[in-house]
Design a protein around this motif. Sequence first.
Motif, PDB file in Angstrom:
ATOM      1  N   GLY A   1     -33.245  61.139   9.677  1.00 26.75           N
ATOM      2  CA  GLY A   1     -32.466  61.304   8.458  1.00 26.75           C
ATOM      3  C   GLY A   1     -32.657  60.145   7.500  1.00 26.75           C
ATOM      4  N   PRO A   2     -31.640  59.880   6.687  1.00 22.81           N
ATOM      5  CA  PRO A   2     -31.773  58.854   5.649  1.00 22.81           C
ATOM      6  C   PRO A   2     -31.950  57.432   6.186  1.00 22.81           C
ATOM      7  CG  PRO A   2     -29.533  59.745   5.692  1.00 22.81           C
ATOM      8  CD  PRO A   2     -30.358  60.555   6.640  1.00 22.81           C
ATOM      9  N   ARG A   3     -31.586  57.201   7.430  1.00 21.59           N
ATOM     10  CA  ARG A   3     -31.733  55.854   8.005  1.00 21.59           C
ATOM     11  C   ARG A   3     -33.160  55.564   8.464  1.00 21.59           C
ATOM     12  NH1 ARG A   3     -27.499  55.414  12.535  1.00 21.59           N
ATOM     13  NH2 ARG A   3     -28.259  57.497  12.922  1.00 21.59           N
ATOM     14  N   LYS A   4     -34.024  56.586   8.474  1.00 23.86           N
ATOM     15  CA  LYS A   4     -35.391  56.389   8.950  1.00 23.86           C
ATOM     16  C   LYS A   4     -36.142  55.378   8.090  1.00 23.86           C
ATOM     17  CE  LYS A   4     -39.636  58.681  10.230  1.00 23.86           C
ATOM     18  NZ  LYS A   4     -40.345  59.928  10.402  1.00 23.86           N
ATOM     19  N   LYS A   5     -36.031  55.464   6.775  1.00 25.08           N
ATOM     20  CA  LYS A   5     -36.750  54.534   5.896  1.00 25.08           C
ATOM     21  C   LYS A   5     -36.270  53.103   6.096  1.00 25.08           C
ATOM     22  CE  LYS A   5     -38.045  57.745   2.316  1.00 25.08           C
ATOM     23  NZ  LYS A   5     -39.369  57.642   1.793  1.00 25.08           N
ATOM     24  N   LEU A   6     -34.981  52.928   6.268  1.00 26.67           N
ATOM     25  CA  LEU A   6     -34.447  51.595   6.531  1.00 26.67           C
ATOM     26  C   LEU A   6     -34.983  51.064   7.859  1.00 26.67           C
ATOM     27  CD1 LEU A   6     -32.571  49.223   5.873  1.00 26.67           C
ATOM     28  CD2 LEU A   6     -30.725  50.513   6.961  1.00 26.67           C
ATOM     29  N   GLY A   7     -34.992  51.923   8.875  1.00 27.19           N
ATOM     30  CA  GLY A   7     -35.525  51.528  10.176  1.00 27.19           C
ATOM     31  C   GLY A   7     -36.989  51.128  10.096  1.00 27.19           C
ATOM     32  N   GLU A   8     -37.759  51.885   9.334  1.00 28.50           N
ATOM     33  CA  GLU A   8     -39.177  51.555   9.171  1.00 28.50           C
ATOM     34  C   GLU A   8     -39.343  50.172   8.553  1.00 28.50           C
ATOM     35  OE1 GLU A   8     -40.469  54.858   6.792  1.00 28.50           O
ATOM     36  OE2 GLU A   8     -41.032  56.057   8.540  1.00 28.50           O
ATOM     37  N   LYS A   9     -38.572  49.881   7.518  1.00 31.05           N
ATOM     38  CA  LYS A   9     -38.665  48.573   6.852  1.00 31.05           C
ATOM     39  C   LYS A   9     -38.260  47.445   7.791  1.00 31.05           C
ATOM     40  CE  LYS A   9     -37.955  50.123   2.114  1.00 31.05           C
ATOM     41  NZ  LYS A   9     -37.093  50.064   0.940  1.00 31.05           N
ATOM     42  N   LEU A  10     -37.179  47.640   8.523  1.00 33.43           N
ATOM     43  CA  LEU A  10     -36.703  46.597   9.433  1.00 33.43           C
ATOM     44  C   LEU A  10     -37.712  46.303  10.535  1.00 33.43           C
ATOM     45  CD1 LEU A  10     -32.932  47.553   9.816  1.00 33.43           C
ATOM     46  CD2 LEU A  10     -33.860  45.509   8.727  1.00 33.43           C
ATOM     47  N   PHE A  11     -38.261  47.343  11.127  1.00 37.79           N
ATOM     48  CA  PHE A  11     -39.189  47.131  12.238  1.00 37.79           C
ATOM     49  C   PHE A  11     -40.552  46.666  11.764  1.00 37.79           C
ATOM     50  CE2 PHE A  11     -36.031  49.668  14.535  1.00 37.79           C
ATOM     51  CZ  PHE A  11     -35.870  48.873  15.653  1.00 37.79           C
ATOM     52  N   GLN A  12     -40.948  46.995  10.549  1.00 35.66           N
ATOM     53  CA  GLN A  12     -42.235  46.532  10.028  1.00 35.66           C
ATOM     54  C   GLN A  12     -42.197  45.058   9.672  1.00 35.66           C
ATOM     55  OE1 GLN A  12     -43.139  49.158   6.770  1.00 35.66           O
ATOM     56  NE2 GLN A  12     -43.860  50.788   8.107  1.00 35.66           N
ATOM     57  N   SER A  13     -41.029  44.535   9.350  1.00 34.22           N
ATOM     58  CA  SER A  13     -40.933  43.127   8.952  1.00 34.22           C
ATOM     59  C   SER A  13     -41.290  42.184  10.092  1.00 34.22           C
ATOM     60  CB  SER A  13     -39.529  42.811   8.444  1.00 34.22           C
ATOM     61  OG  SER A  13     -38.605  42.784   9.524  1.00 34.22           O
ATOM     62  N   GLY A  14     -41.134  42.620  11.324  1.00 34.49           N
ATOM     63  CA  GLY A  14     -41.458  41.785  12.475  1.00 34.49           C
ATOM     64  C   GLY A  14     -40.317  40.872  12.906  1.00 34.49           C
ATOM     65  N   ASN A  15     -39.366  40.619  12.033  1.00 30.24           N
ATOM     66  CA  ASN A  15     -38.256  39.727  12.364  1.00 30.24           C
ATOM     67  C   ASN A  15     -37.295  40.355  13.364  1.00 30.24           C
ATOM     68  OD1 ASN A  15     -39.310  37.927  10.525  1.00 30.24           O
ATOM     69  ND2 ASN A  15     -37.952  38.567   8.871  1.00 30.24           N
ATOM     70  N   LEU A  16     -37.147  41.638  13.307  1.00 30.87           N
ATOM     71  CA  LEU A  16     -36.173  42.318  14.145  1.00 30.87           C
ATOM     72  C   LEU A  16     -36.576  42.316  15.615  1.00 30.87           C
ATOM     73  CD1 LEU A  16     -33.510  43.811  13.998  1.00 30.87           C
ATOM     74  CD2 LEU A  16     -34.770  45.912  13.629  1.00 30.87           C
ATOM     75  N   SER A  17     -37.866  42.391  15.892  1.00 29.04           N
ATOM     76  CA  SER A  17     -38.300  42.461  17.296  1.00 29.04           C
ATOM     77  C   SER A  17     -37.927  41.199  18.064  1.00 29.04           C
ATOM     78  CB  SER A  17     -39.795  42.741  17.393  1.00 29.04           C
ATOM     79  OG  SER A  17     -40.530  41.712  16.789  1.00 29.04           O
ATOM     80  N   GLY A  18     -38.029  40.028  17.426  1.00 29.72           N
ATOM     81  CA  GLY A  18     -37.634  38.788  18.094  1.00 29.72           C
ATOM     82  C   GLY A  18     -36.155  38.746  18.406  1.00 29.72           C
ATOM     83  N   LEU A  19     -35.359  39.247  17.488  1.00 28.53           N
ATOM     84  CA  LEU A  19     -33.914  39.285  17.720  1.00 28.53           C
ATOM     85  C   LEU A  19     -33.574  40.259  18.846  1.00 28.53           C
ATOM     86  CD1 LEU A  19     -31.028  38.497  17.052  1.00 28.53           C
ATOM     87  CD2 LEU A  19     -31.073  40.170  15.185  1.00 28.53           C
ATOM     88  N   LEU A  20     -34.224  41.413  18.851  1.00 23.31           N
ATOM     89  CA  LEU A  20     -33.963  42.377  19.919  1.00 23.31           C
ATOM     90  C   LEU A  20     -34.373  41.825  21.283  1.00 23.31           C
ATOM     91  CD1 LEU A  20     -34.996  45.709  18.181  1.00 23.31           C
ATOM     92  CD2 LEU A  20     -32.693  44.953  18.776  1.00 23.31           C
ATOM     93  N   GLU A  21     -35.457  41.062  21.319  1.00 23.16           N
ATOM     94  CA  GLU A  21     -35.872  40.429  22.571  1.00 23.16           C
ATOM     95  C   GLU A  21     -34.834  39.419  23.040  1.00 23.16           C
ATOM     96  OE1 GLU A  21     -39.782  38.783  21.995  1.00 23.16           O
ATOM     97  OE2 GLU A  21     -40.625  40.749  21.529  1.00 23.16           O
TER      98      GLU A  21
END
Length: 93
Positions: A10-30
């Motif tokens: 849905g509408p959150r998909k584009k936001l999710g794409e931007k967040l995960f493409q930035s690379g910053n989110l993966s370190g926080l999730l780890e």
Amino acid sequence: KYSAANLPTGPRKKLGEKLFQSGNLSGLLEAMAIVSANHDGAPLSQVALNWCRAKGTIPIPGARTLKQARQNLEALDWNLSADEVRLLDEASA
């Protein structure tokens, strides 16, 4: 719940794409996964709630299911250590 391979719909998909493409989110999730493992595999939502509490805020979580409400309440059963707060702070910087 979500990852680069499992984006929201849905509408959150584009936001999710931007967040995960930035690379910053993966370190926080780890970092959150490390903290979760330190607390018997606590859900990441509990890690997030406890991080907010450790920073002196009063989080007001939402819950759409009884399971989510219980998990939110169970976040009050434990606290982050100073090292865990530092780990999350550094991962989010």
